[in-house]
Design an enzyme around this catalytic site. Structure first.
Site, PDB file in Angstrom:
ATOM      1  N   ASP A 197       0.825  -1.204   0.025  1.00 29.65           N
ATOM      2  CA  ASP A 197       0.004  -0.174   0.069  1.00 29.65           C
ATOM      3  C   ASP A 197       0.928   1.090  -0.038  1.00 29.65           C
ATOM      4  O   ASP A 197       0.207   2.262  -0.199  1.00 29.65           O
ATOM      5  CB  ASP A 197      -0.980  -0.055   1.250  1.00 29.65           C
ATOM      6  N   LEU A 246      -3.946 -10.883  -5.870  1.00 31.00           N
ATOM      7  CA  LEU A 246      -2.864 -10.828  -7.233  1.00 31.00           C
ATOM      8  C   LEU A 246      -1.873  -9.959  -7.037  1.00 31.00           C
ATOM      9  O   LEU A 246      -0.756 -10.097  -7.254  1.00 31.00           O
ATOM     10  CB  LEU A 246      -3.624 -10.824  -8.513  1.00 31.00           C
TER      11      LEU A 246
END
Ligand code: F6P
Length: 358
Positions: A138, A283
């Site tokens: 992130d 993914l």
């Protein structure tokens, strides 16, 4: 000298590059290294194994973490069975401190995101000599210019956008692509710009569905009968709330998910256009790390061992370009690094016609 290494929280490409570099550097210093399995849970239950140069051979290019990880075993609020088949939270941090000593460890390398590093800071305050390595796809950790894993995740998302463009155009559809990013839109912004998105929705800029629709209809009038919308999982509508995938469970953060469906439903309702949703999900957390992430992971892993050699405990290695340096862990945690809404990256994206739905 005997040190431990653990990986906590969600996995991330290049964790193995960090482990490999930390082990090789430590072995070079003449130290013994213990791999602690499944994050802090490994110190709750003494799940460890020796790590040597041989055990970290051949792992540089592999996603995941050879040590295993968990984001559901915070020793300060550890999930324990309670009455009626329920789960309660208990502070068992003293068990971890006792086991750290029982295992004969002199220091610990903690590789993790904001949650894991916050736990690490508490153990540092309880007397465990440790150093941190910031990790998350992130890219939302303060104190470091970028986290390893982010570049790989962005490339995965960009690759998906390249593929989705042609099918969106062929079918004259809107395709909404939900990417990860709990509190920040870094993955959405970078992959969206690189992948030619028309609309990017991020937590930092609450969106207005009318503005999203305006952009799609303006493209229609220009003869562009398809649109690509990238949505960070933590994006939300003006005056609205986060979209959760499930109810909160003891000892872990509540899972996000579903905002892509929400955005797509609004687009279909207001434009009448056929819309599809692709959720990239985990993914983005896997696959071989990019060159950038392998190099960054290697630099951070080696630097973590050097921090221990200097006895600079309570600190986190950080990329402060052009060098890897360190900052106190307490300065990096508890305050997410979000995309500055007045940054040049957002301004440039707007100037080339990308809408942020506001
Ligand atoms: O923090 C990294 C992250 O990938 C977030 O973007 C996402 O919300 C979360 O982890 C998902 O975690 P889990 O592994 O519990 O599904």
């Amino acid at each position: 000298m005997r040190i431990g290494i653990l990986t906590g929280g969600g996995d991330c490409p290049a964790l193995n590059a960090v482990i490999r570099a930390a082990v090789k550097t430590s072995v070079g210093f003449g130290w013994e290294v213990l791999g602690i399995e499944e994050g802090f849970d490994g110190l709750v239950h003494c799940k460890t194994r020796p790590l040597t140069n041989a055990s970290v051979s051949g792992i540089l290019h592999l996603g995941g973490t050879i040590l295993g990880t968990t984001n559901a075993a915070n020793p300060f609020c550890y999930p324990v069975p309670a009455e009626g088949g329920k789960t309660a939270e208990r502070d068992i941090s003293d068990v971890v401190v006792a086991n750290f000593r029982k295992l004969g460890l002199d220091a610990l390398i903690v590789i993790g995101g904001d949650g894991t590093l916050s736990i690490a800071e508490k153990f540092y305050e309880k007397g465990i000599p440790l150093v941190g390595v910031p990790k998350t796809i992130d890219n939302d950790i303060n104190g470091t210019a970028v986290t390893f894993g982010f570049d790989t995740a962005v490339n995965t998302a960009r690759d998906a956008l390249d593929k989705l463009h042609t099918t969106a155009e062929s079918h004259r559809r809107v395709i909404v692509v939900e990417v990860m990013g709990r509190h920040s839109g870094w993955i959405a912004v970078h992959s969206g710009i690189a992948g030619g998105a028309d609309i990017i929705l991020i937590p930092e800029i609450p969106y207005d569905r009318a503005k999203v629709v305006q952009t799609i209809m303006a493209r229609e009038r220009l003869g562009k009968h398809f649109s690509i919308v990238v949505v960070a999982e933590g994006a939300f509508e003006q005056g609205g709330q986060l979209t959760h995938a499930e109810a909160k469970q003891a000892g872990r953060e509540q899972r996000l998910g579903g905002v892509g469906e929400r955005v797509a439903a609004a687009i279909t309702e207001l434009t009448g256009k056929e819309t599809r949703v692709v959720v990239l999900g985990h993914l983005q957390r896997g696959g071989p790390p990019t060159t950038f992430d392998r190099v960054l992971g290697t630099r951070l892993g080696a630097a973590a061992a050097r921090l221990i050699r200097k006895a600079a405990f309570g600190r986190m290695v950080a990329l402060i370009p052009p060098d890897v340096e360190s900052v106190p862990i307490r300065e990096a945690i508890g305050r997410r690094k979000v995309v500055p809404v007045d940054s040049d990256i957002i301004e440039s994206a707007r100037e080339i016609g990308i809408s942020f739905g506001n």
